[in-house]
Write a protein that holds these residues in place. Structure first.
Motif, PDB file in Angstrom:
ATOM      1  N   SER A  57      52.748  17.180 -18.404  1.00  0.00           N
ATOM      2  CA  SER A  57      52.324  18.303 -17.575  1.00  0.00           C
ATOM      3  C   SER A  57      52.980  18.292 -16.189  1.00  0.00           C
ATOM      4  CB  SER A  57      50.802  18.311 -17.428  1.00  0.00           C
ATOM      5  OG  SER A  57      50.380  17.186 -16.691  1.00  0.00           O
ATOM      6  N   GLY A  58      53.882  17.332 -15.961  1.00  0.00           N
ATOM      7  CA  GLY A  58      54.590  17.284 -14.691  1.00  0.00           C
ATOM      8  C   GLY A  58      53.813  16.644 -13.553  1.00  0.00           C
ATOM      9  N   GLU A  59      52.688  16.005 -13.870  1.00  0.00           N
ATOM     10  CA  GLU A  59      51.910  15.325 -12.828  1.00  0.00           C
ATOM     11  C   GLU A  59      52.582  14.010 -12.451  1.00  0.00           C
ATOM     12  OE1 GLU A  59      47.524  15.133 -13.210  1.00  0.00           O
ATOM     13  OE2 GLU A  59      47.895  16.128 -15.138  1.00  0.00           O
ATOM     14  N   LYS A  60      52.365  13.579 -11.215  1.00  0.00           N
ATOM     15  CA  LYS A  60      52.913  12.304 -10.762  1.00  0.00           C
ATOM     16  C   LYS A  60      52.047  11.165 -11.289  1.00  0.00           C
ATOM     17  CE  LYS A  60      54.325   9.656  -6.699  1.00  0.00           C
ATOM     18  NZ  LYS A  60      54.448   8.506  -7.510  1.00  0.00           N
ATOM     19  N   VAL A  61      52.684  10.223 -11.952  1.00  0.00           N
ATOM     20  CA  VAL A  61      52.006   9.033 -12.460  1.00  0.00           C
ATOM     21  C   VAL A  61      51.943   8.014 -11.322  1.00  0.00           C
ATOM     22  CG1 VAL A  61      52.134   7.156 -14.146  1.00  0.00           C
ATOM     23  CG2 VAL A  61      52.861   9.460 -14.793  1.00  0.00           C
ATOM     24  N   PRO A  62      50.799   7.379 -11.101  1.00  0.00           N
ATOM     25  CA  PRO A  62      50.718   6.404 -10.014  1.00  0.00           C
ATOM     26  C   PRO A  62      51.716   5.259 -10.210  1.00  0.00           C
ATOM     27  CG  PRO A  62      48.577   6.656 -11.098  1.00  0.00           C
ATOM     28  CD  PRO A  62      49.555   7.488 -11.845  1.00  0.00           C
ATOM     29  N   ASP A  63      52.277   4.794  -9.106  1.00  0.00           N
ATOM     30  CA  ASP A  63      53.143   3.620  -9.178  1.00  0.00           C
ATOM     31  C   ASP A  63      52.281   2.407  -9.486  1.00  0.00           C
ATOM     32  OD1 ASP A  63      55.449   5.037  -8.456  1.00  0.00           O
ATOM     33  OD2 ASP A  63      55.034   4.771  -6.320  1.00  0.00           O
ATOM     34  N   PRO A  64      52.732   1.538 -10.386  1.00  0.00           N
ATOM     35  CA  PRO A  64      51.971   0.318 -10.652  1.00  0.00           C
ATOM     36  C   PRO A  64      51.860  -0.521  -9.384  1.00  0.00           C
ATOM     37  CG  PRO A  64      53.588   0.679 -12.370  1.00  0.00           C
ATOM     38  CD  PRO A  64      53.891   1.661 -11.282  1.00  0.00           C
ATOM     39  N   ILE A  65      50.710  -1.097  -9.146  1.00  0.00           N
ATOM     40  CA  ILE A  65      50.508  -1.944  -7.973  1.00  0.00           C
ATOM     41  C   ILE A  65      51.537  -3.068  -7.953  1.00  0.00           C
ATOM     42  CG2 ILE A  65      48.897  -3.590  -6.914  1.00  0.00           C
ATOM     43  CD1 ILE A  65      46.618  -1.729  -7.909  1.00  0.00           C
ATOM     44  N   ALA A  66      51.826  -3.642  -9.105  1.00  0.00           N
ATOM     45  CA  ALA A  66      52.763  -4.766  -9.188  1.00  0.00           C
ATOM     46  C   ALA A  66      54.186  -4.383  -8.778  1.00  0.00           C
ATOM     47  CB  ALA A  66      52.783  -5.337 -10.608  1.00  0.00           C
ATOM     48  N   ASP A  67      54.543  -3.118  -8.895  1.00  0.00           N
ATOM     49  CA  ASP A  67      55.899  -2.678  -8.574  1.00  0.00           C
ATOM     50  C   ASP A  67      56.053  -2.202  -7.126  1.00  0.00           C
ATOM     51  OD1 ASP A  67      56.528  -3.241 -11.173  1.00  0.00           O
ATOM     52  OD2 ASP A  67      56.591  -1.153 -11.832  1.00  0.00           O
TER      53      ASP A  67
END
Length: 107
Positions: A57-67
């Motif tokens: 749907s084009g939503e931004k996926v959260p960046d993993p905390i580890a990255d």
């Protein structure tokens, strides 16, 4: 990005009488299971589905905390009286305020 980079945790839920799988990057998601292994596998599956839906749907996926990159610095606002008390405590211990606060946060 794979689901392996996200931060997962399994804990016991006394209210549900089961283990609950959680993902720090998606705090609204959870998975209940009789075993810790099942709870972990369940939450990972849910996260994969949610990430897939978000990407579709084009939503931004959260960046993993580890990255993420961390500077090691953050600001905390406290009452002036507490600030004064901490400065006195640091002086009495012969350490900087930063060293004292770091020790308190990490203990």
């Amino acid at each position: 990005m794979t689901q392996d980079h996200f931060t997962y945790r399994v804990t016991w839920s006394p209210e549900d009488g089961e283990h609950v799988g959680l993902c720090a990057e998606f705090p609204s998601l959870s998975w209940l299971d009789e075993t810790p292994e099942g709870a972990r596998a369940g939450i990972r599956r849910v996260v994969v589905e949610v990430v897939h839906d978000m990407e579709a749907s084009g939503e931004k996926v959260p960046d993993p905390i580890a990255d993420r990159t961390y500077s090691g610095e953050f600001k905390v606002r406290i009452p002036p009286q507490a600030h004064r008390a901490l400065v006195i405590q640091a002086a009495e211990q012969g350490v900087s305020l930063n060293r004292l606060a770091s020790a308190k946060l990490c203990s």
